[in-house]
Design a protein around this motif. Sequence first.
Motif, PDB file in Angstrom:
ATOM      1  N   LEU A 152       5.781   2.362  -6.490  1.00  0.00           N
ATOM      2  CA  LEU A 152       4.756   4.485  -6.632  1.00  0.00           C
ATOM      3  C   LEU A 152       6.082   4.836  -5.595  1.00  0.00           C
ATOM      4  CD1 LEU A 152       1.124   2.704  -6.466  1.00  0.00           C
ATOM      5  CD2 LEU A 152       2.950   2.836  -8.181  1.00  0.00           C
ATOM      6  N   ASN A 153       7.033   5.159  -5.249  1.00  0.00           N
ATOM      7  CA  ASN A 153       7.794   5.386  -4.386  1.00  0.00           C
ATOM      8  C   ASN A 153       9.417   5.467  -4.603  1.00  0.00           C
ATOM      9  OD1 ASN A 153       7.496   6.916  -1.906  1.00  0.00           O
ATOM     10  ND2 ASN A 153       8.315   4.286  -0.851  1.00  0.00           N
ATOM     11  N   HIS A 154       9.512   5.423  -5.981  1.00  0.00           N
ATOM     12  CA  HIS A 154      11.343   5.837  -6.175  1.00  0.00           C
ATOM     13  C   HIS A 154      11.488   7.057  -6.188  1.00  0.00           C
ATOM     14  CE1 HIS A 154      14.668   5.246  -8.892  1.00  0.00           C
ATOM     15  NE2 HIS A 154      14.685   4.326  -8.772  1.00  0.00           N
ATOM     16  N   GLN A 155      13.028   7.581  -5.451  1.00  0.00           N
ATOM     17  CA  GLN A 155      13.253   9.043  -5.622  1.00  0.00           C
ATOM     18  C   GLN A 155      13.610   9.194  -6.613  1.00  0.00           C
ATOM     19  OE1 GLN A 155      15.008   5.615  -5.448  1.00  0.00           O
ATOM     20  NE2 GLN A 155      16.570   5.413  -6.239  1.00  0.00           N
ATOM     21  N   HIS A 156      13.579   8.834  -7.492  1.00  0.00           N
ATOM     22  CA  HIS A 156      13.521  10.165  -9.011  1.00  0.00           C
ATOM     23  C   HIS A 156      12.118  10.119  -8.717  1.00  0.00           C
ATOM     24  CE1 HIS A 156      17.283   7.535 -10.919  1.00  0.00           C
ATOM     25  NE2 HIS A 156      17.031   7.821  -9.700  1.00  0.00           N
TER      26      HIS A 156
ATOM     27  N   LYS B 129       1.380  -1.286  -0.196  1.00  0.00           N
ATOM     28  CA  LYS B 129       0.239  -0.217  -0.398  1.00  0.00           C
ATOM     29  C   LYS B 129       1.001   1.306  -0.489  1.00  0.00           C
ATOM     30  CE  LYS B 129      -3.928   1.722   0.167  1.00  0.00           C
ATOM     31  NZ  LYS B 129      -5.026   2.156   1.427  1.00  0.00           N
ATOM     32  N   THR B 130       0.749   2.111  -1.223  1.00  0.00           N
ATOM     33  CA  THR B 130       0.967   3.408  -1.017  1.00  0.00           C
ATOM     34  C   THR B 130       0.659   4.415  -1.424  1.00  0.00           C
ATOM     35  OG1 THR B 130       3.769   1.985  -1.966  1.00  0.00           O
ATOM     36  CG2 THR B 130       3.248   4.571  -1.613  1.00  0.00           C
ATOM     37  N   GLY B 131       0.590   5.690  -0.442  1.00  0.00           N
ATOM     38  CA  GLY B 131      -0.079   6.386  -0.530  1.00  0.00           C
ATOM     39  C   GLY B 131      -1.491   5.910  -0.421  1.00  0.00           C
TER      40      GLY B 131
ATOM     41  N   ASP C 231      -0.805  12.950 -10.706  1.00  0.00           N
ATOM     42  CA  ASP C 231       0.491  11.605  -9.643  1.00  0.00           C
ATOM     43  C   ASP C 231       0.780  10.749 -11.289  1.00  0.00           C
ATOM     44  OD1 ASP C 231      -0.330  11.534  -7.127  1.00  0.00           O
ATOM     45  OD2 ASP C 231      -1.362   9.893  -7.369  1.00  0.00           O
ATOM     46  N   VAL C 232       2.074  11.191 -10.664  1.00  0.00           N
ATOM     47  CA  VAL C 232       3.082  10.331 -11.896  1.00  0.00           C
ATOM     48  C   VAL C 232       3.136   8.125 -11.385  1.00  0.00           C
ATOM     49  CG1 VAL C 232       5.441   9.778 -12.777  1.00  0.00           C
ATOM     50  CG2 VAL C 232       4.303  11.857 -12.532  1.00  0.00           C
ATOM     51  N   ASN C 233       2.733   7.440 -11.543  1.00  0.00           N
ATOM     52  CA  ASN C 233       2.286   6.405 -10.443  1.00  0.00           C
ATOM     53  C   ASN C 233       3.726   5.479 -11.360  1.00  0.00           C
ATOM     54  OD1 ASN C 233      -0.027   6.298  -9.318  1.00  0.00           O
ATOM     55  ND2 ASN C 233      -0.606   7.566 -11.456  1.00  0.00           N
ATOM     56  N   PHE C 234       4.875   4.893 -10.866  1.00  0.00           N
ATOM     57  CA  PHE C 234       6.003   4.612 -11.324  1.00  0.00           C
ATOM     58  C   PHE C 234       5.925   3.159 -10.574  1.00  0.00           C
ATOM     59  CE2 PHE C 234      11.038   4.964 -11.398  1.00  0.00           C
ATOM     60  CZ  PHE C 234      10.578   3.619 -11.964  1.00  0.00           C
ATOM     61  N   VAL C 235       6.093   1.877 -11.069  1.00  0.00           N
ATOM     62  CA  VAL C 235       6.852   1.206 -10.937  1.00  0.00           C
ATOM     63  C   VAL C 235       8.183   0.502 -11.843  1.00  0.00           C
ATOM     64  CG1 VAL C 235       5.242  -1.446 -11.304  1.00  0.00           C
ATOM     65  CG2 VAL C 235       4.092  -0.274 -11.098  1.00  0.00           C
ATOM     66  N   PRO C 236       9.113   0.317 -10.837  1.00  0.00           N
ATOM     67  CA  PRO C 236      10.074   0.151 -10.823  1.00  0.00           C
ATOM     68  C   PRO C 236      10.684  -1.280 -10.853  1.00  0.00           C
ATOM     69  CG  PRO C 236      10.284   1.450  -9.843  1.00  0.00           C
ATOM     70  CD  PRO C 236       9.331   1.529  -9.602  1.00  0.00           C
ATOM     71  N   VAL C 237      10.980  -1.919 -12.350  1.00  0.00           N
ATOM     72  CA  VAL C 237      11.106  -3.049 -12.597  1.00  0.00           C
ATOM     73  C   VAL C 237      12.865  -3.822 -12.260  1.00  0.00           C
ATOM     74  CG1 VAL C 237      10.331  -5.328 -14.022  1.00  0.00           C
ATOM     75  CG2 VAL C 237       8.603  -3.736 -13.293  1.00  0.00           C
ATOM     76  N   ARG C 238      12.530  -4.625 -11.786  1.00  0.00           N
ATOM     77  CA  ARG C 238      14.196  -5.530 -11.773  1.00  0.00           C
ATOM     78  C   ARG C 238      14.450  -6.729 -13.131  1.00  0.00           C
ATOM     79  NH1 ARG C 238      13.664  -6.233  -6.300  1.00  0.00           N
ATOM     80  NH2 ARG C 238      15.229  -4.907  -5.162  1.00  0.00           N
TER      81      ARG C 238
END
Lengths: 326, 326, 326, 326
Positions: free
Chosen positions: D192-196, A281-283, D214-221
């Motif tokens: 949804l919480n990346h430092q960039h 959960k984020t926000g 919002d910029v909803n960002f899903v970072p994937v490895r």
Amino acid sequence: MKAPRIKAAIIGGAGYTGGEMIRLLLNHPDVAISFVHSRSNAGNPLYAVHADLLGETEQLFTGELSSDIDVMFLCLGHGESKKFLEATEVAAHVKVIDLSQDFRLGETVSERTFVYGLPEMQRDLIKAAQNIANPGCFATGIQLGLLPLAKAGLLKEVHTTGITGSTGAGQSLQSTSHFTWRANNISTYKVLNHQHLKEIRRSLQLLQPGFNGDVNFVPVRGDYPRGIWVTSYLQSDLSLEEAVKLYKDFYAGHPFTHVSDKQIDLKQVVNTNKCLIQLEKTGDKLVIHSIEDNLLKGASGQAVQNMNLMCGLDETAGLKLKSIVF
Amino acid sequence: MKAPRIKAAIIGGAGYTGGEMIRLLLNHPDVAISFVHSRSNAGNPLYAVHADLLGETEQLFTGELSSDIDVMFLCLGHGESKKFLEATEVAAHVKVIDLSQDFRLGETVSERTFVYGLPEMQRDLIKAAQNIANPGCFATGIQLGLLPLAKAGLLKEVHTTGITGSTGAGQSLQSTSHFTWRANNISTYKVLNHQHLKEIRRSLQLLQPGFNGDVNFVPVRGDYPRGIWVTSYLQSDLSLEEAVKLYKDFYAGHPFTHVSDKQIDLKQVVNTNKCLIQLEKTGDKLVIHSIEDNLLKGASGQAVQNMNLMCGLDETAGLKLKSIVF
Amino acid sequence: MKAPRIKAAIIGGAGYTGGEMIRLLLNHPDVAISFVHSRSNAGNPLYAVHADLLGETEQLFTGELSSDIDVMFLCLGHGESKKFLEATEVAAHVKVIDLSQDFRLGETVSERTFVYGLPEMQRDLIKAAQNIANPGCFATGIQLGLLPLAKAGLLKEVHTTGITGSTGAGQSLQSTSHFTWRANNISTYKVLNHQHLKEIRRSLQLLQPGFNGDVNFVPVRGDYPRGIWVTSYLQSDLSLEEAVKLYKDFYAGHPFTHVSDKQIDLKQVVNTNKCLIQLEKTGDKLVIHSIEDNLLKGASGQAVQNMNLMCGLDETAGLKLKSIVF
Amino acid sequence: MKAPRIKAAIIGGAGYTGGEMIRLLLNHPDVAISFVHSRSNAGNPLYAVHADLLGETEQLFTGELSSDIDVMFLCLGHGESKKFLEATEVAAHVKVIDLSQDFRLGETVSERTFVYGLPEMQRDLIKAAQNIANPGCFATGIQLGLLPLAKAGLLKEVHTTGITGSTGAGQSLQSTSHFTWRANNISTYKVLNHQHLKEIRRSLQLLQPGFNGDVNFVPVRGDYPRGIWVTSYLQSDLSLEEAVKLYKDFYAGHPFTHVSDKQIDLKQVVNTNKCLIQLEKTGDKLVIHSIEDNLLKGASGQAVQNMNLMCGLDETAGLKLKSIVF
């Protein structure tokens, strides 16, 4: 005394899902493979096509059909299952499990009606079914990530990324399946427009009548052979704890789908019939990760799971598989 | 009525081979895991370390030992098994299967003598053994490619290339195990000087007394996690047909080692306990390819195979594994 | 004032080596690409086939030929270069660099004779040549590992393993180029029988007349797109220090081939025109590792190197490439 | 006469971005590397750490600093750049380009103020700058996909998936950087919480004041070493043609960022300084794909691009790189 075994047939046994069906049924304690049908490979040993089966079985592909079976798995290309059932007399007592997309939206053929074979959604209907439309691979992963919310009437517009291994595209030779191209590469296809969205929407509306939000789905070609990773998120008033409880309650009693309290990674499920789910959960956004092996829980493994339910076997029979893990 | 099950313990259950032991024994029809020992993880669930086990078992690691077991698997680092057995009172009735290299050359400890656990070489000795030194991964693959020639007294200087997946190097973090370094990369190590050459030579001389030729072995780090590919060649007067007959006769009756008439590739055996062998003849050179999964036939799978033999079970019990294949 | 630039043409510009030629020549300070010939792609932009060139050039493929060029690179399939030169009037002033195997053994066509284009072996002959037969990829890596020994008359029977990336097999779609098959997989082909052995033997005998030992070569399909790893070993009386000195002396003055004092790994040279060599001595065996990028030093990069030499340019012009390294 | 060359220093030259800086500057026509600073490697040759540089340079790491330079690149960990500039007297004439995130949000240190170094957004400011905060890798890819919309005031809530290669996580040894774990695996982090997101939002609001979505960002490895794939989508009234025109107009005159009319794939840009963009329209959603090499356009390449602009050089000098492509 050992109970008589289920007699199974595989139609279209030379492709990826057909091969997985063979691998699973060869080791299934309650099933014997009556025949594996393939027009182009009739007369050849199964291991001539599925080379890993060398030493496991001397069985041959056949071009003939027989009605002395209990269950028939159709591992044919999309559109081919319908043609096959129209052109072929399949005895009424034979249970049919179709892995194509031909009957997932309620289509019928030759007086056969099909139940959508997602056990976590409708296990009782499957137990009573004579014919099963086995869900799509992406469809399985995405739905398992959303069903508890739909059941609770909490679904809103959903944003979904799904990454699939190369086996999802089958064994045909294409520029996008060339090793040199696909290794270390990423690309997308059918963005916001994937064919599985139809069966997904159908299930979601069944559980949450009136659900009308978009499911925005970005399908990604991954740089590996097996497995599907899905991340979905949506606005939600649930706390993380409430969401976790909702999901754990929903999947209690379902032997293959589990909620992880820790971060998950795809290889936890590769070469198994499991689906793992993790929530964040984020926000005000609830994030749901769900993972599966596209050829097992996303195809042949789920087909066996459906057969087990239809035939009164233990749901997990033949499906306690050793993960590849590494 | 079901026969009482073998009670097994795993010492060093947090590493790669320990994890594979757990995965295999969890699904073994005749075995119950009494405990999994790990000092550093005592009290944690197995799935806290082996995340793929989520949903399979709630069992915990323990820091305690018990003698109420039938068989004990030592999955410890090289040198650690000897220390463990020196420091620990293991009841005399307990069969010990050691996966390290500590006892492969005839070493003894605490009145325990060890039989080299390569079933294709000496199944009967294994059946009667109380303690087993499980062969090394490369050693298994190379020997299975050479045993029939040694048995026939036809071994000469051998030239061998072996390529191993990254799991062969264990889970410790090193520069050569960093993904960024190892992906798409090739390198060699211990060229002509690998530690497994000792146990290989010992076996070959047992079968072909007086064999004195070199086994020139080039070990290669491969760019994938699992599996060992071995190609050996040597001068030979055998025709291809004679050689194939020699190998097929030698391995007849051995359920996991098979001779392929077609070209083989590594993924035929990944995630199985099998070894596949293919022969070629070019000029006066006989070429032998042999492949295995380094963690299964090359480690934990072979350990279970040895346990099956020692305990009078079917040799294949718990080892009919679904190949990853893709 | 800037010197007039060399005008180059590429015949067969749609394949892997053709694409690499374009990439190299586009950034070459002394060369302009006059035309890139491709029958099937005539009229299309280069970036329609080589998608990475988007934003680099608007040049189109052509189906026409012109004689207003200084040098012509033939990037055609084996057998096709000979046919092309037989069927096509190429002006006498045009230097021809052929990347196929058609002229590596001294074959001639239309009064053109070809010099074998391995600069480390015969740079002066190349400087004076009008036509070059560019060496094969494996042939380059293996020869660079053996030339110093041959020059010193110290060559004996050699044992060689070579591992190649998938680009070595070109862009045609085959079962062995399917991503699902090749990922995480290992296999061999043409064991002890590879076609490059002929040109290798020819060079070695040129430097060490009377050399008659076998070069036993095991070619391996690696699980990555680019690069060749070669390990050769042979009996040698040289100490490691003597061998290192022999190699460093031999390659002194050659800008792309270097002897490493440390263990090497393949990615040190991927996407460069370099060859790195490392030596080891174990017992009486000298081990030589040599690595290169199969498409650069093993094909198009070496072709540019040859062009530089033939045209009086700096040997490294246009070839100071940034390694991919990771 | 050749113009005097820019004298550059690299601080923190032992990491990934430091290594890329060295590789780029070694081949840069207008730059000489004055020194490469590394405390832990002082006195070692650069190629002792960056093994691919063997044969390219004999330069050594130094532990000393000098002011006889024109430009200084800080390739230090996040937080370390600020500490370095606080503790070190850097002559006022020295231009500083910092690759960390320490100054991207307008932070100052020792009277130095930093310009955000995204040339496609503010090239003129960069040309006049004395200090540059080089953008983050994900931040670059995501912004380049959104800037034209922000400039036109058309930005709304955005949904973004970004997939990164393992080099994005640096060279430290971690469980998630272990080859055995990461190969064939997928996972997410900082969803949804990346430092960039901070620097992204800052840029977007600069171009579209009042943007509050919002910029909803899903970072994937991802399962590969190099490259970033970004897919963003948002509600838009633009037709595809209008959107393509907007983007092409915006990026006209920018030499590294191009709009593709065809489907793109990540390897088009790996080992280059380019960013490619592709647009799709489905229903009322505009989809923007943007790709880059995380270590080049996402780090060291962009740093060189900024240096070129600051020093009055051609923007592309030293950055015409050969793609790995395969």
